[in-house]
Design a protein around this motif. Structure first.
Motif, PDB file in Angstrom:
ATOM      1  N   LYS A   1      10.754  -7.685 -20.521  1.00  8.72           N
ATOM      2  CA  LYS A   1      12.235  -7.941 -20.518  1.00  8.72           C
ATOM      3  C   LYS A   1      12.706  -9.145 -21.120  1.00  8.72           C
ATOM      4  O   LYS A   1      12.122 -10.167 -21.007  1.00  8.72           O
TER       5      LYS A   1
ATOM      6  N   GLN B   1      17.954  -0.207 -30.166  1.00  5.95           N
ATOM      7  CA  GLN B   1      18.190   1.022 -30.741  1.00  5.95           C
ATOM      8  C   GLN B   1      17.108   1.350 -31.783  1.00  5.95           C
ATOM      9  O   GLN B   1      16.705   0.671 -32.368  1.00  5.95           O
TER      10      GLN B   1
ATOM     11  N   GLU C   1      19.328   3.899 -26.155  1.00  7.61           N
ATOM     12  CA  GLU C   1      18.972   2.925 -25.711  1.00  7.61           C
ATOM     13  C   GLU C   1      17.224   2.907 -25.406  1.00  7.61           C
ATOM     14  O   GLU C   1      16.707   4.012 -24.774  1.00  7.61           O
TER      15      GLU C   1
ATOM     16  N   ILE D   1      14.126   2.397 -23.698  1.00  7.03           N
ATOM     17  CA  ILE D   1      13.984   1.799 -22.043  1.00  7.03           C
ATOM     18  C   ILE D   1      12.384   1.570 -21.832  1.00  7.03           C
ATOM     19  O   ILE D   1      11.625   2.390 -21.993  1.00  7.03           O
ATOM     20  N   LEU D   2      12.140   0.011 -21.691  1.00 10.61           N
ATOM     21  CA  LEU D   2      10.777  -0.036 -21.414  1.00 10.61           C
ATOM     22  C   LEU D   2      10.432  -0.370 -20.070  1.00 10.61           C
ATOM     23  O   LEU D   2      11.431  -0.953 -19.309  1.00 10.61           O
ATOM     24  N   ASP D   3       9.292  -0.049 -19.197  1.00 12.23           N
ATOM     25  CA  ASP D   3       9.062  -0.441 -17.968  1.00 12.23           C
ATOM     26  C   ASP D   3       8.358  -1.643 -17.747  1.00 12.23           C
ATOM     27  O   ASP D   3       7.486  -1.700 -18.362  1.00 12.23           O
TER      28      ASP D   3
ATOM     29  N   GLN E   1       6.566  -2.518 -15.203  1.00 11.24           N
ATOM     30  CA  GLN E   1       5.461  -2.548 -14.318  1.00 11.24           C
ATOM     31  C   GLN E   1       4.162  -2.170 -15.255  1.00 11.24           C
ATOM     32  O   GLN E   1       3.301  -2.695 -14.930  1.00 11.24           O
ATOM     33  N   THR E   2       4.472  -1.263 -16.363  1.00 15.77           N
ATOM     34  CA  THR E   2       3.403  -0.777 -17.058  1.00 15.77           C
ATOM     35  C   THR E   2       3.596  -1.186 -18.697  1.00 15.77           C
ATOM     36  O   THR E   2       2.600  -0.967 -19.475  1.00 15.77           O
TER      37      THR E   2
ATOM     38  N   VAL F   1       5.301   0.497 -20.751  1.00 11.75           N
ATOM     39  CA  VAL F   1       5.431   1.527 -21.762  1.00 11.75           C
ATOM     40  C   VAL F   1       6.848   1.773 -22.074  1.00 11.75           C
ATOM     41  O   VAL F   1       7.971   1.242 -21.446  1.00 11.75           O
ATOM     42  N   VAL F   2       7.052   2.462 -23.489  1.00 10.17           N
ATOM     43  CA  VAL F   2       8.419   2.733 -23.555  1.00 10.17           C
ATOM     44  C   VAL F   2       8.767   4.197 -22.658  1.00 10.17           C
ATOM     45  O   VAL F   2       7.813   5.165 -22.994  1.00 10.17           O
ATOM     46  N   LEU F   3       9.690   4.347 -21.899  1.00 10.39           N
ATOM     47  CA  LEU F   3       9.636   5.434 -20.977  1.00 10.39           C
ATOM     48  C   LEU F   3      10.366   6.583 -21.646  1.00 10.39           C
ATOM     49  O   LEU F   3      10.149   7.658 -21.309  1.00 10.39           O
TER      50      LEU F   3
ATOM     51  N   PRO G   1      10.109   7.738 -24.971  1.00 12.45           N
ATOM     52  CA  PRO G   1       9.761   7.839 -26.352  1.00 12.45           C
ATOM     53  C   PRO G   1       9.818   9.594 -26.940  1.00 12.45           C
ATOM     54  O   PRO G   1       8.929  10.171 -27.311  1.00 12.45           O
TER      55      PRO G   1
ATOM     56  N   TYR H   1      15.618   9.522 -25.108  1.00 12.14           N
ATOM     57  CA  TYR H   1      16.389   8.763 -25.603  1.00 12.14           C
ATOM     58  C   TYR H   1      17.381   9.734 -26.622  1.00 12.14           C
ATOM     59  O   TYR H   1      17.052  10.539 -27.102  1.00 12.14           O
TER      60      TYR H   1
END
Lengths: 693, 202, 318
Positions: free
Chosen positions: A118, A168, A604, A606-608, A610-611, A613-615, A617, A622
């Motif tokens: 983030k 994007q 958008e 979205i990255l997590d 905690q992990t 990853v791209v949530l 993909p 998306y």
């Protein structure tokens, strides 16, 4: 001044796409469709960790999978990976299934490291560093003009806001990749690319071979939007796999999952903006402090493609006193690449939003405030044209004032872009039977480059575009540039013009017919007997221009109970100099606007936290605009033939999101502060009842 | 290496073509739903199966996990259907299964034996495009063209069910297809042109 | 996707016989193949159900209609009798996926589909629902997640049809070994309320055979709000159904989808009494807010659910 014919018979008309018939039959062969004899399927193993020290990679289990012919590592361990999706290795085999099994079989030993995904967290000193030896925040880019503090003190009104745009993704429908055959005598690469020459350079460099041994072909490609210049890491891996497999061709196309992780994006932006103006609307002071991420390499030299997470500020409008400070912050995520008008849509959203706030504060109509402060005479004129067509005066109302839960609103925004021509070459061949072939080492991204070449040749020869055939997308053809920055039309059209002019002169002297054009064409060509004319041309001044303006107005409907936004109508007035193919220009403008709608409402990454990853993909979460999301689009092309050919691929996508955001703010009576404008954001804004100013 | 390549070619169906002449007729008679093995598991090893694509029969040998899309593209060289999302979200792989549009990325080849499969290659010829294909060309309803075959398939199915659909019905029919270049307005225009011409038959 | 054995069942008995530990049934395939491609499930055997006769029928001959598990979503959406008598069911079906999905996806598959939580569906993650230790969504990105849950997993049920079939008091018939079992829709999902590993109450080998829908409820509707205009999952969905006789309402029920691991019943004495004046509808909708326990990013679903309750009830009343 433009050297183009004053009364053209082909330029500026609606022309059908040269390769339309082959595309509608599914017969166009893209890099992903290539299946040269003996080809192997290739796939990449990617890091599931956002940060790790890779100690060892054991490829042997993969090579033991039936059908697997080659396996390579991306780097020699030990090495670090800095985002989920970074390349670890690759395999090639007889089928996709064999490759999938092989990827699962590869053993990777790694130490997992702390990471940060983030932007606002990455800025903190206490956060993990993406690169151990440098802070996540790069050196800020600072610019100053005038005395900002004094100017704010002298302003009658000051407004401020915090605006946010997401990362994007390009999501070209054809994924990145190549079909590559590497033999001892050279390499052949069928690439999905916007730049066959940059692919060629990249491969030669990567593999340590000379350019004469590299042959790159890209007859059709399924979208690039700025992300497809080089052969990519995937190209290098495919070449090594091909070599390892004894020279068998390897088709290595990325998966959709890979596309979301590793092949570029538009950087995010977090913009704190302050604007000061006089009572009459004259802007006097502007201040911006922004940060954003262009991925793991932010702050380094390779990020962003278009300048990291920075963007032009203040956008478009003249403000005498400005202070700008922009920071690119590294996070553990895939790197940015140029994406359709890099920087501009973000810049436009922040600037046009704060400008609308100023219009409200001063009780000046938003269109009038723009006309007052826009230095471009073209755009000022366009605002009048757009307002007339859109019905701005009747539709504009004070924010949130339409009745009922379903509220309408309108907004506007402007854009600028360069898009000039540069040194392309082209060749034309006139055969004794009168047939004409135009050749250029450019590529067609779907913008209609092939069609444009036939139109220019037809114009100069007094023929129909259908009489002209085209060869492009091959490094054995006359060199041209990459297709980016909206430069292709403005580079290629003049080169074809020049080649055709030379050829025409040669035909006149060879045939003795002083004007061999049109009805004289076949007779003149017949004089050539067995020797065709081949003439070379190059881009020259006077046929192309640069610097376009455009404005857009949006009408939206906001359901204040569910937060849903629907765009009802977009009016676009766009300058593009000399229009070559009106129909394709409209296609291009529609496309830019629709991509802008995606940026405004849906898209958008979205990255997590905690992990890492791209949530999202995939296209399930998306979200790209679909058929039902497309409003009525009204395009007014502002012909300025005297300016020569200018590209418009990029400018048309810039102001759409800002215009929509302003329209939503106008409907809802609350300022939209972030993209995408989802129900979640709209309902968040509306938590308090709409305020009527 | 030569041996390798020839084996591969066989597996990929490079040599697979319409089974010719009398053989094809015999196969056709034998190929009905009833003829399929009942209740007998096959695989995980590759299994021979016959697919009916665009009116021709193709024999391929595939593992149960191989999708229809994979077979069409990589073993039958019918590359008009594209692999874009591979997850039933983009429509670029759309083919007609007994006349209905489906995502071929989400169908196992095993599942569709005996069914009539139509791909973009089964529609129109260079000199005789279907009305929908023609309208796409005339309205510039494509840019990069990668999604185009999928849209043509979806609209072909729409027009075979209804010759004069409304704009809303056209949009609904295209709702399972994505175009990143943003050619939708011209796609709608092309479809409306076909609807108005009353010449939707393919 | 890992490899597997493929078998084609010719009868319900045959399917049950073919079922072994680690096998999965295949109908439309959208959900199953999606999970297999992400290695979320890797069945040893896949049993194709599509050639089982009778499972593809819509039987409207008695007052309780019987829809076979293999009836496709497209068939439900287009069926004239369903559109006329159970409009909410047709509306729910027409909002499922895209034409290409509706053409293959089945009633049974729609009811049995698994979570769409992006943590659950991510190939590289091993969340609570997949047997891991953590529900990442609870503290993470949860804008699409549940407002109500009886367990640490916060992924919601996403079947459109479950929501409307719950409102219509449908019963789901399944084969469990040699036994025929009938479950109400709430029963079909009740295990998911308390068990993070469960998507529904089906046990391994259970085969949904058909769904029975009583038709006395002469008013029904289904509404959803999604981010995109078409082909998108519901952020919240709502189904309402009831029997109107003269001016009086009986057996009114309202269910929400995508807000809980089960179709979530909106409870209110006003609904029970069949009071559907506009004031009553407002009050029913209002009462939801106090019941929900939103996460960090899904509070916006509350006003959407409230709006949908109002709109759905207003629609069946008018």
């Amino acid at each position: 001044m433009s050297g183009w014919p004053k009364n053209p018979h082909q330029l500026g008309k609606d022309h059908l796409r040269y390769d339309g018939p082959i595309k509608v039959r599914g017969a166009a062969k893209y890099a992903s469709d290539m299946q040269p004899a003996g080809w192997l399927y290739g796939m990449i193993l990617r890091s599931p960790w956002p940060a790790a020290r890779v100690r060892a990679i054991d490829l042997r289990p993969a090579l033991g999978i039936p059908g697997i012919r080659a396996a390579v590592t991306a780097n020699d361990p030990p090495f670090n990976v800095r985002y989920c999706g970074e390349e670890l290795g690759a395999v090639a085999g007889l089928s996709k299934q064999a490759c999938l099994d092989a990827l699962s079989a590869i053993k990777v030993e790694a130490d997992i490291l702390p990471f940060v995904v983030k932007e606002e967290v990455a800025l903190r000193d206490t956060s993990p560093r993406v690169f151990e030896n440098q802070p996540n925040a790069g050196e800020p880019r600072e610019m100053r003009t005038g005395d900002v503090d004094g100017a704010f003190r002298s302003a009658d009104k000051a407004v401020e806001g915090f605006f946010q745009t997401p990362v994007q993704l390009h999501h070209c429908l054809e994924t990145h990749g190549n079909t590559i055959q590497m033999r001892s005598d050279g390499i052949t690469c069928w690439a999905s690319t916007q730049g066959i020459s940059s692919v060629s350079d990249g491969l030669a460099d990567n593999l340590g071979i000379s350019l004469d041994k590299v042959h790159v072909i890209s007859e059709f490609m399924g979208g690039g939007f700025g992300s497809k210049y080089g052969a990519g890491i995937e190209g290098g891996l495919a070449a090594r796999l091909s070599k390892e497999a004894g020279g068998l061709p390897v088709r290595l196309m990325l998966t959709r999952f890979d596309e979301a992780l590793a092949v570029g994006n538009r950087p995010s932006s977090f913009q704190k903006v302050r604007l000061g103006a006089k009572k009459d609307g004259t802007l006097v002071a502007y201040e911006l402090e922004s940060f954003g991420t262009a991925g793991y390499a932010s702050g380094g030299t390779t990020a962003g493609g278009g300048g990291g997470a920075g963007f032009p500020a203040p956008y478009i409008y003249t403000v005498p006193s400005t202070r700008v400070r922009q920071t690119s912050v590294a996070i553990n995520a895939g790197s940015a690449r140029a994406m359709r008008a890099p920087g501009h849509p973000q810049a436009s959203f922040g600037m046009e939003s704060i400008l609308d706030e100023m219009a409200l504060a001063l009780s000046i109509d938003p269109v009038e405030l723009r006309i007052k402060n826009d230095p471009s005479e073209t755009r000022r004129r366009q605002y009048r044209i757009a307002a007339e067509r859109f019905g701005w005066n009747a539709k504009y109302h004070s924010p949130g004032s339409s009745q009922g839960p379903l509220k309408t609103g309108v907004g506007c925004a402007g854009a600028t872009w360069g898009g000039g021509g540069q040194g392309s070459e082209a060749e034309v061949k006139i055969n004794p039977d009168g047939s004409v072939e135009v050749r250029c080492g450019t590529q067609d991204l779907g913008t209609g480059t092939k069609t444009l070449m036939t139109i220019v040749a037809a114009e100069l020869f007094g023929l129909e575009p259908a009489d002209v055939s085209v060869k492009i997308g091959d490094t054995t053809l006359p060199p041209s540039g990459g297709s980016g920055g909206s430069t292709t039309a403005a580079s290629v059209a003049p080169a074809v013009f020049d080649a055709c002019q030379t050829a025409l002169g040669e035909l006149a002297s060879a045939s003795g017919i002083s004007d061999p054009r049109g009805s004289n064409w076949r007779a003149a060509a017949a004089h050539l007997r067995i020797k065709p004319i081949v003439a070379r041309g190059r881009w020259k001044e006077g046929l192309s221009g640069r610097g376009v303006g455009g404005v857009q107005m949006a009408e939206v409907e906001v359901d204040t109970e569910t937060g849903l936004v629907r765009v009802k109508r977009i009016v676009c007035v766009q300058d593009c100099g000399l229009v070559v193919n009106r129909l394709a220009s409209v296609s291009q403008i529609n496309g830019g606007i629709i991509m802008g709608i995606g940026f405004a409402l849906y898209e958008e990454r979205i990255l997590d936290s905690q992990t890492g990853v791209v949530l999202n993909p995939n296209f399930e979460t998306y979200k790209l605009p679909g058929a039902a999301d497309v409003p009525e689009i009204d395009v007014i092309l502002q012909d300025m033939p005297e300016r020569g050919v200018i590209g418009i691929g990029e400018p048309v996508t810039i102001p759409t999101a800002a215009a929509i955001a302003n329209a939503v703010s106008n409907a809802a009576g609350k300022r939209v502060t972030r993209l995408p404008i989802t129900p979640s954001h709209v309902l968040g804004l509306l938590e308090q009842p709409p305020q009527i100013r | 290496m030569e041996e390798e390549i020839s084996r591969r070619n066989f597996l990929r169906g490079v040599g697979a073509s319409a089974v010719a002449g009398a053989l094809a007729k015999a196969a056709a008679a034998a190929q009905s739903v009833e003829s399929l093995d009942d209740q007998k598991p096959v695989g995980p090893e590759p299994e021979k199966l016959v697919l009916r694509v665009n009116g021709s029969k193709y024999e391929v040998e595939v593992e149960p996990r191989v999708t229809l899309l994979d077979v069409l593209r990589n073993r039958l060289q019918l590359t008009g259907a594209k692999e874009v999302c591979d997850r039933a979200t983009c429509g670029a792989c759309t083919v007609l299964l007994n006349g209905q549009p489906v995502y071929s990325c989400m169908k196992l080849a095993m599942e569709v034996q005996t069914q009539e499969i139509t791909t973009i290659e089964g529609l129109g010829t260079p000199n005789n495009l279907t009305p929908i294909q023609r309208a796409f060309v005339e309205c510039d309803a494509m840019m990069c063209g990668y999604c185009t075959p999928g849209f043509v398939m979806s609209l072909t199915a729409l027009f075979s069910a209804k010759s004069n659909p409304t704009v809303e019905e056209i949009k609904k029919a295209c709702s399972g297809n994505l175009c990143r270049c943003g050619t939708y307005p011209h796609i709608f225009k092309a479809a409306q042109r076909v609807a108005e011409s009353g010449q939707s038959t393919t | 996707m890992k490899n597997f054995e493929y078998a084609r069942a010719r009868s319900v008995d045959g399917a049950i016989q073919l079922s072994t530990p680690g096998s999965r049934y295949l109908a439309g395939g959208i959900d199953l193949l999606g999970e297999m491609k992400e290695y979320i499930v890797s069945p040893k055997r896949v049993i194709d159900l599509k050639l089982i006769p009778d499972l593809g029928r819509i039987d409207t001959s008695s007052s309780t209609w019987k829809l076979g598990a293999n009836v496709t979503i497209a068939e439900i959406a287009k069926s004239e009798p369903i559109r006329a008598t159970l409009p909410g069911l047709a509306e729910a079906a027409s909002e499922v996926g895209s034409p290409q999905i509706r053409n293959v996806a089945t009633l049974g598959g729609n009811l049995a589909q698994h979570s769409r939580c992006w943590y659950y569906r991510h190939r590289d993650l091993h969340c609570l629902k997949r047997g891991g230790a953590t529900c990442y969504a609870r503290e993470g990105e949860n804008k699409y997640h549940s407002l109500f849950s009886g367990n640490p997993c916060v992924s919601p049920v996403v079947s459109n049809l479950a929501v409307i079939l719950a409102a219509l008091d449908a019963k789901v018939s399944l084969r469990r070994g040699d036994k025929e079992v009938q479950l109400t829709v709430p029963e079909l999902y009740s295990d998911a309320w308390g068990n993070p590993l469960a998507h529904n109450s089906l046990q391994p080998g259970d085969l949904i055979v058909h769904v029975e829908i009583p038709t006395p409820k002469n008013r029904s509707t289904y509404l959803q709000v999604s981010e995109k205009s078409d082909f998108d999952w519901a952020l919240v969905s709502c189904a309402a159904a009831g029997r109107k006789t003269g001016d009086r309402w009986f057996e009114v029920s309202v269910f929400l989808g995508a807000v809980a691991p089960i179709p979530y019943r909106v409870e209110s004495p006003l609904i029970e009494r069949g009071e559907l004046s506009s004031a009553a509808i407002g009050s029913i909708s209002q009462s939801l807010a106090s019941q929900a326990t939103p996460l960090a990013h899904n509070g916006y679903k509350v006003p959407i659910a409230q709006a949908l309750i109002r709109r759905a009830l207003t629609r069946i009343v008018s």
